[in-house]
Design an enzyme around this catalytic site. Structure first.
Site, PDB file in Angstrom:
ATOM      1  N   GLY A  71       0.785  -1.127  -0.136  1.00  0.00           N
ATOM      2  CA  GLY A  71       0.074  -0.078   0.037  1.00  0.00           C
ATOM      3  C   GLY A  71       0.737   1.294  -0.164  1.00  0.00           C
ATOM      4  N   SER A  72       1.670   1.180   0.664  1.00  0.00           N
ATOM      5  CA  SER A  72       2.651   2.470   0.853  1.00  0.00           C
ATOM      6  C   SER A  72       3.362   2.728  -0.320  1.00  0.00           C
ATOM      7  CB  SER A  72       3.639   2.365   1.929  1.00  0.00           C
ATOM      8  OG  SER A  72       3.350   1.910   3.077  1.00  0.00           O
ATOM      9  N   ASN A 151      -8.378   3.729   8.072  1.00  0.00           N
ATOM     10  CA  ASN A 151      -7.775   2.630   9.104  1.00  0.00           C
ATOM     11  C   ASN A 151      -8.111   2.558  10.328  1.00  0.00           C
ATOM     12  OD1 ASN A 151      -6.023   4.635   7.772  1.00  0.00           O
ATOM     13  ND2 ASN A 151      -4.631   3.749   9.512  1.00  0.00           N
ATOM     14  N   GLN A 179      -7.954  -0.367   2.834  1.00  0.00           N
ATOM     15  CA  GLN A 179      -8.826  -1.198   4.004  1.00  0.00           C
ATOM     16  C   GLN A 179     -10.060  -1.626   3.254  1.00  0.00           C
ATOM     17  OE1 GLN A 179      -8.453  -1.709   7.157  1.00  0.00           O
ATOM     18  NE2 GLN A 179      -6.463  -0.768   7.405  1.00  0.00           N
ATOM     19  N   SER A 199      -3.317  -3.707  -0.822  1.00  0.00           N
ATOM     20  CA  SER A 199      -2.077  -4.432  -0.087  1.00  0.00           C
ATOM     21  C   SER A 199      -2.776  -5.646   0.151  1.00  0.00           C
ATOM     22  CB  SER A 199      -1.830  -3.581   0.879  1.00  0.00           C
ATOM     23  OG  SER A 199      -0.634  -4.167   1.530  1.00  0.00           O
ATOM     24  N   ALA A 200      -2.009  -6.699   0.013  1.00  0.00           N
ATOM     25  CA  ALA A 200      -2.365  -8.168  -0.071  1.00  0.00           C
ATOM     26  C   ALA A 200      -2.822  -8.401   1.762  1.00  0.00           C
ATOM     27  CB  ALA A 200      -1.701  -9.185  -0.394  1.00  0.00           C
ATOM     28  N   HIS A 201      -1.769  -7.835   2.574  1.00  0.00           N
ATOM     29  CA  HIS A 201      -1.802  -8.253   4.126  1.00  0.00           C
ATOM     30  C   HIS A 201      -2.848  -7.847   4.691  1.00  0.00           C
ATOM     31  CE1 HIS A 201      -0.152  -4.765   6.408  1.00  0.00           C
ATOM     32  NE2 HIS A 201       0.410  -4.510   4.965  1.00  0.00           N
ATOM     33  N   THR A 237      12.607  -7.793 -10.420  1.00  0.00           N
ATOM     34  CA  THR A 237      11.987  -8.947 -10.647  1.00  0.00           C
ATOM     35  C   THR A 237      10.656  -9.311  -9.599  1.00  0.00           C
ATOM     36  OG1 THR A 237      14.190  -9.993 -10.536  1.00  0.00           O
ATOM     37  CG2 THR A 237      12.692 -11.277 -10.304  1.00  0.00           C
ATOM     38  N   CYS A 325       1.780   6.429  20.589  1.00  0.00           N
ATOM     39  CA  CYS A 325       2.753   6.216  21.789  1.00  0.00           C
ATOM     40  C   CYS A 325       3.886   5.424  21.362  1.00  0.00           C
ATOM     41  CB  CYS A 325       2.344   5.907  23.160  1.00  0.00           C
ATOM     42  SG  CYS A 325       1.053   7.318  23.578  1.00  0.00           S
TER      43      CYS A 325
END
Ligand SMILES: *Cc1c(COP(=O)(O)O)cnc(C)c1O
Length: 393
Positions: A71-72, A151, A179, A199-201, A237, A325
């Site tokens: 995603g980033s 998120n 998300q 993003s897959a995760h 790759t 924090c």
């Protein structure tokens, strides 16, 4: 002690079916997709088949899909790449105040490089105001980047309307959909989306693999120089096993979308209603309707989010707080401040994000634990003591 994982907006457990689909590309079929022998060609084939599968789900063309590291990277590439490609037309970008850091920090960096950025505010419900968006548009605007779903508080933006406004003004519309993918149906054609990150995760796929969709005809500068992979836009790759895992995870997510969403939403609503019933002086953050099914964000007054998390951790419960924090900063979340929470209330917030593997028993255990922990922490708080004295006067 079992781990109870309730931080599915941070990442998700990889689905076993996904891991199974990936394994052959780690163990046996390890060729480089750019090689011309059979071992390479087989990898090329599976990469392109995965691309087709993803394009079909998003309703776009396979050559509009670019594989990235997540995603980033997709957000950075889209925003920087489009901003610089259209710099001759204008230098103005519109975004929102509640974006993920991958978008916010990219915009801040672009400001330092001479771009102008407008940050649209959100209401108390965590949804942007479309009139404010329209009013922010200038002749120099080239890009609107607004997230699909948040998120932290899970709120879903009026994406189709934003896309329509962008289209009417001939502005490119990018949306961070990290998300939303896997929880919401996304048809880029119908929703007027020009560019999208995923993003897959975040939907039971592996970490380190994502997609950037960019509509044909829209220019964007490349981000990584090197070989000619990904139509010469993203060298390196291909992460073949990751790509296979991503497309498998996406296929599973949309195959079972309704069933999972129903179960997840029921658990989330049950959790929220239980907390409401059993713990006084709380505030539920973000719109409850226009919201991801698994997300909840609740502020517990007179409590520090960090202490709450540490105590939950002792009970094996993984969750997230609204203060940053843990990441080395004492600032409360920019999202919670943007919806108008005072600092002290933002600090005491807890994000519980439910996924497809959670059960009602786990929710009961979490609620029971929260009742005990919140009670104990409040007993120790001078602010709480004072508050109760005032109440009893
Ligand atoms: C997780 C997340 C990202 C970052 O994705 P990575 O794959 O971890 O780089 C970006 N935007 C949103 C909304 C996210 O939730």
């Amino acid at each position: 002690m079992n781990t109870i994982y309730l931080d599915n907006n941070a990442t998700t457990k990889t689905d076993e079916e996904v891991v199974k689909a990936m394994m052959p590309y780690l163990l046996d079929n390890y060729g480089n997709p750019s090689s011309i022998y059979k071992l390479g060609r087989e990898n090329r084939k599976v990469v392109e088949e995965s691309r087709e599968k993803i394009a079909e789900i998003l309703n776009c063309k396979p050559d509009e899909i670019y594989f990235t590291s997540g995603g980033s990277e997709s957000d950075n590439t889209a925003i920087r790449g489009i901003a610089y490609s259209y710099k001759n037309k204008g230098n103005h970008i519109i975004t929102s105040k509640i974006e993920h850091p991958a978008v916010l920090e990219t915009c801040k960096q672009l400001e330092k490089e001479g771009f102008e950025v407008s940050y649209i505010s959100v209401g108390e419900n965590g949804i942007i105001n479309l009139e404010e968006l329209k009013n922010a548009i200038k002749p120099t605007s080239t890009l609107i980047t607004i997230m699909f779903a948040n998120n932290e508080i899970g709120t879903i933006q009026p994406i189709e309307e934003i896309g329509k406004i962008a289209k009417e003004h001939n502005i490119i519309f990018h949306t961070d959909s990290v998300q939303a993918i896997g929880s919401v149906e996304i048809d880029v054609e119908k929703l007027n989306i020009d560019s999208l990150s995923l993003s897959a995760h975040k939907f039971y796929g592996p970490k380190g693999i994502g997609v950037l969709y960019v509509k044909k005809g829209i220019k964007f500068n490349k981000f990584i120089n090197g070989g000619h992979q990904e139509k010469n836009k993203r060298a390196g790759t291909e992460n073949v096993a990751g790509i296979v895992g991503l497309s498998k995870a996406m296929e599973l997510a949309y195959r079972d979308l309704e069933e999972h969403n129903k179960k997840i939403k029921e658990l989330r609503d049950y959790y929220v209603s239980q907390v409401k019933e059993k713990i006084p002086y709380i505030k539920i953050n973000g719109d409850m309707e226009k919201r991801l099914p698994g997300n909840s964000n609740i502020s517990f007054r007179f409590i520090e989010g960090e202490s709450l998390l540490l105590n939950l951790d002792l009970k094996g419960i993984c969750a997230s707080s609204g203060s940053a924090c843990t990441s080395g900063s004492l600032d409360p979340s920019h999202v919670l401040l943007a919806i108008g929470l005072p600092h002290e209330i933002a600090h005491g917030s807890l994000r519980i994000s439910i996924g497809k593997y959670n059960t009602k028993e786990e929710i009961d255990y979490v609620v029971e634990s929260l009742v005990e922990i919140v009670g104990r922490l409040r007993e120790m708080s001078p602010l709480w003591e004072k508050f109760i004295e005032e109440e009893n006067k």
